[in-house]
Design a protein around this motif. Sequence first.
Motif, PDB file in Angstrom:
ATOM      1  N   MET A  23      25.238  28.482  47.406  1.00  0.00           N
ATOM      2  CA  MET A  23      25.340  28.186  45.974  1.00  0.00           C
ATOM      3  C   MET A  23      23.988  27.821  45.351  1.00  0.00           C
ATOM      4  O   MET A  23      23.887  27.707  44.120  1.00  0.00           O
ATOM      5  CB  MET A  23      26.324  27.037  45.741  1.00  0.00           C
ATOM      6  CG  MET A  23      27.749  27.388  46.079  1.00  0.00           C
ATOM      7  SD  MET A  23      28.369  28.758  45.054  1.00  0.00           S
ATOM      8  CE  MET A  23      30.031  28.919  45.677  1.00  0.00           C
ATOM      9  N   GLN A  54      22.703  26.901  41.353  1.00  0.00           N
ATOM     10  CA  GLN A  54      22.301  25.553  40.966  1.00  0.00           C
ATOM     11  C   GLN A  54      20.888  25.544  40.393  1.00  0.00           C
ATOM     12  O   GLN A  54      20.620  24.881  39.388  1.00  0.00           O
ATOM     13  CB  GLN A  54      22.391  24.613  42.178  1.00  0.00           C
ATOM     14  CG  GLN A  54      23.821  24.337  42.628  1.00  0.00           C
ATOM     15  CD  GLN A  54      23.891  23.317  43.743  1.00  0.00           C
ATOM     16  OE1 GLN A  54      22.938  23.132  44.490  1.00  0.00           O
ATOM     17  NE2 GLN A  54      25.031  22.647  43.869  1.00  0.00           N
ATOM     18  N   LYS A  87      23.535  27.083  36.405  1.00  0.00           N
ATOM     19  CA  LYS A  87      24.786  27.694  35.978  1.00  0.00           C
ATOM     20  C   LYS A  87      25.851  27.544  37.058  1.00  0.00           C
ATOM     21  O   LYS A  87      25.543  27.353  38.243  1.00  0.00           O
ATOM     22  CB  LYS A  87      24.587  29.174  35.630  1.00  0.00           C
ATOM     23  CG  LYS A  87      24.098  30.035  36.781  1.00  0.00           C
ATOM     24  CD  LYS A  87      23.991  31.488  36.377  1.00  0.00           C
ATOM     25  CE  LYS A  87      25.343  32.144  36.310  1.00  0.00           C
ATOM     26  NZ  LYS A  87      25.245  33.628  36.200  1.00  0.00           N
ATOM     27  N   LYS A  88      27.094  27.646  36.617  1.00  0.00           N
ATOM     28  CA  LYS A  88      28.222  27.567  37.531  1.00  0.00           C
ATOM     29  C   LYS A  88      28.773  28.971  37.735  1.00  0.00           C
ATOM     30  O   LYS A  88      28.902  29.725  36.769  1.00  0.00           O
ATOM     31  CB  LYS A  88      29.300  26.661  36.926  1.00  0.00           C
ATOM     32  CG  LYS A  88      30.365  26.202  37.899  1.00  0.00           C
ATOM     33  CD  LYS A  88      31.261  25.173  37.239  1.00  0.00           C
ATOM     34  CE  LYS A  88      32.318  24.688  38.238  1.00  0.00           C
ATOM     35  NZ  LYS A  88      33.206  23.680  37.615  1.00  0.00           N
ATOM     36  N   SER A 119      31.088  32.104  37.897  1.00  0.00           N
ATOM     37  CA  SER A 119      32.328  32.460  37.220  1.00  0.00           C
ATOM     38  C   SER A 119      33.424  32.689  38.257  1.00  0.00           C
ATOM     39  O   SER A 119      33.167  32.721  39.469  1.00  0.00           O
ATOM     40  CB  SER A 119      32.130  33.729  36.397  1.00  0.00           C
ATOM     41  OG  SER A 119      31.893  34.837  37.271  1.00  0.00           O
TER      42      SER A 119
END
Length: 254
Positions: free
Chosen positions: A115, A119, A123-124, A126
Amino acid sequence: MNAQAAAIETVAGVANLGKYYGAGEQRVVALHDVSVGVGRGQFTAIMGPSGSGKSTLMHVMAGLDTPSAGQVWLGGDEISGLGDAELTKLRRRRIGFIFQAFNLVPTLDVRGNIMLPFQLDGKKPSLQEMAWIDALLNQLGLASRLDHRPHELSGGQQQRVAIARALATKPDVIFADEPTGALDSRTGREVLKLLRSAVTNSGQSIVMVTHDPIAASYADRIVFLGDGQIVADRGPMTAEEISATMLNLEGHAA
């Protein structure tokens, strides 16, 4: 470059690239007048004797180093004039990296390492991106290792985490620098099959620097460098054909 890009839909490339160190009599020519484009959905291997400029070419194409002359393209964008901040953002969003030394963050578990690109970009993922990452984890055999940290994994598992991290954001192109160099031959071949699968099944574009003929035999195209210039540009070859070509190049160099 535009005509070339239109013909083969290049995802990355250089035109009349030069890379020099020092000046005057002390000047060292790492690359001289190199022009090459990498096709979308293509697995390209870059090979050459030690000191031929293959790693320098990859670093310049990936925006990790700046050219002394010529142009560098990522898709239709010319990036050689970008500043450090712009290059950092571009690498984060459009380029993936796989290194010989894995380059995982030791304090993060598998999930955290994969991830990390999201990070760093603030952004996260989708729902679609999370579904893609879950599919990657299953395909790479990492779903049961998400809470493990790098030191708790084998070399092959660590490289699979690095591959998952590189693929997670679906980058325009992945640059792999000797990705099997720290692995035993069996594990190395497993990693190469995974890279080959990413190209064949997902349309990923990969540029791999390697000195290993077996690794290069997984590629669709092999670009041979010698003394900072492209000396051969071939389609798929067997490991034996690649070895013979390398011996021939080194013989001419001697």
